[in-house]
Structures are given as C-alpha cells and as structure tokens.
Design an enzyme around this catalytic site. Structure first.
Site, PDB file in Angstrom:
ATOM      1  N   HIS A 120       4.822   0.575  -0.033  1.00  0.00           N
ATOM      2  CA  HIS A 120       6.099  -0.326   0.672  1.00  0.00           C
ATOM      3  C   HIS A 120       4.737  -2.162   1.235  1.00  0.00           C
ATOM      4  O   HIS A 120       3.611  -1.867   1.426  1.00  0.00           O
ATOM      5  CB  HIS A 120       5.835   0.166   2.161  1.00  0.00           C
ATOM      6  CG  HIS A 120       4.763   0.849   2.817  1.00  0.00           C
ATOM      7  ND1 HIS A 120       3.955   1.987   2.902  1.00  0.00           N
ATOM      8  CD2 HIS A 120       4.047   0.507   3.959  1.00  0.00           C
ATOM      9  CE1 HIS A 120       2.983   2.317   2.680  1.00  0.00           C
ATOM     10  NE2 HIS A 120       2.347   1.534   3.852  1.00  0.00           N
ATOM     11  N   GLU A 172       0.700  -1.400  -0.154  1.00  0.00           N
ATOM     12  CA  GLU A 172       0.127  -0.309  -0.071  1.00  0.00           C
ATOM     13  C   GLU A 172       0.594   1.687  -0.064  1.00  0.00           C
ATOM     14  O   GLU A 172       2.226   1.205  -0.120  1.00  0.00           O
ATOM     15  CB  GLU A 172      -0.904   0.377   0.808  1.00  0.00           C
ATOM     16  CG  GLU A 172      -0.482   0.434   2.444  1.00  0.00           C
ATOM     17  CD  GLU A 172      -0.837  -0.310   3.935  1.00  0.00           C
ATOM     18  OE1 GLU A 172      -2.042  -0.473   3.667  1.00  0.00           O
ATOM     19  OE2 GLU A 172      -0.732   0.331   4.377  1.00  0.00           O
ATOM     20  N   HIS A 181       0.002   6.047   1.460  1.00  0.00           N
ATOM     21  CA  HIS A 181      -0.667   6.782   1.622  1.00  0.00           C
ATOM     22  C   HIS A 181       0.022   8.011   2.001  1.00  0.00           C
ATOM     23  O   HIS A 181       0.797   8.017   1.538  1.00  0.00           O
ATOM     24  CB  HIS A 181      -1.162   6.318   3.020  1.00  0.00           C
ATOM     25  CG  HIS A 181      -0.750   5.426   4.048  1.00  0.00           C
ATOM     26  ND1 HIS A 181       0.100   5.848   4.293  1.00  0.00           N
ATOM     27  CD2 HIS A 181      -1.397   3.856   3.824  1.00  0.00           C
ATOM     28  CE1 HIS A 181       0.766   4.627   4.676  1.00  0.00           C
ATOM     29  NE2 HIS A 181       0.245   3.394   4.749  1.00  0.00           N
ATOM     30  N   CYS A 195       5.599   0.737  14.914  1.00  0.00           N
ATOM     31  CA  CYS A 195       5.230   1.842  13.728  1.00  0.00           C
ATOM     32  C   CYS A 195       4.847   2.721  14.496  1.00  0.00           C
ATOM     33  O   CYS A 195       3.570   2.870  14.765  1.00  0.00           O
ATOM     34  CB  CYS A 195       4.091   0.661  12.907  1.00  0.00           C
ATOM     35  SG  CYS A 195       3.909   2.427  11.627  1.00  0.00           S
TER      36      CYS A 195
END
Length: 157
Positions: free
Chosen positions: A108, A68, A70, A122
C-alpha cells in the site's frame, strides 16, 4: 490535585492547519531506507488500555507515503484533500471521508496527486510489526500492472 502527564487527555482542541492541541507533529519515518516524500504524522490517541492507536498523516502536494506491507491491518479515513492510493493490486482515487481498509501483508501507498495536501486518519495496532519494503522482484511484479506502474511513477491519472 495534580494531573499525571502520562494519562491521556480527554479532550484535544483542534487548531488551525489540521493540528491538535498538545499533539506533536513528528517526522513520518525514522527509517532512512524507506522512500517517501513530504509526509508528517501526529499521534492523536494512544492509550495502554486500548490495543489501537489513532494517527493523522499529512502528505504535501506531490508527496507520497512509503510503499510497504506488514502483518497488521490499517483502517484509514481520508480527512483532507484528494489523491490516489494503492492497496494490493488496485489503484483508486480517494477524497474526503472515503474509507480504505488495508489487509495484512498487502502492498500500500498514498499519494497527494491532485495539487493539494492529502490528510488521513489511520487506526492501527498500538504494538505493530516493522514495515517490509519491496524487493526488486516485488517491484517488478507490481509494475507488471500498467496502472500500478503509472501510480508508482506519480502519474495515475
């Protein structure tokens, strides 16, 4: 004096198996369109007075996160195990204490490719955009790189 249940705890004791006291292990995604395998997540720290959120993801051996991109940035620290990650046009082997910076709008994915779980912390924006999944054209462009194609097949080594 009673404690407000919405107030973040000042301390969360580590438990066994990379879990923390009072932290729910949740499914990785609620989006059934997103391809992933054997991943869980825990939100370790989130506070409305802070713009970020600290999360722990664990990818079981042979599993992988969603491919994905973003608009928000990720700061990732590998916390447990070894595996591989794709960031943009680069595939890297990663292991404990390695740091990974994921810029905005960069493809990624993380994979537990070494026969052991891959766990990582994260840090992201608390309010963030929805992930974008690759189109067939995006996938074709990524797979034009033989190293990325091997990674996406689960054979980066």
């Amino acid at each position: 004096m009673a404690t407000d249940p919405t107030t973040p705890k000042s301390f969360r004791k580590a438990e066994t198996d990379f879990r923390w006291e009072g932290v729910e292990a949740r499914p990785y995604k609620e989006d059934e369109r997103a391809l992933f395998k054997a991943v869980s997540r825990q939100i370790l720290f989130s506070d409305p007075n802070l713009a970020g959120e600290l999360r722990y993801f664990e990818v079981d051996a042979g599993g992988f996160s969603t491919l994905e991109r973003h608009e928000h940035v990720h700061g990732v620290m590998i916390f447990r195990g070894r595996g591989h990650c794709l960031v943009g046009d680069e595939v890297r082997e990663v292991g404990e204490r390695d740091l990974v910076h994921i810029p905005p709008m960069t493809w990624h994915q993380f994979r537990a490719t070494r026969g052991e779980p891959l766990g990582f912390l994260c840090m992201v924006d608390a309010v963030r955009d929805k992930p974008q999944l690759p189109t067939p054209d995006d996938l074709a462009a990524l797979e034009a790189n033989p190293k990325i194609a091997a990674f996406l097949r689960g054979t980066p080594w």
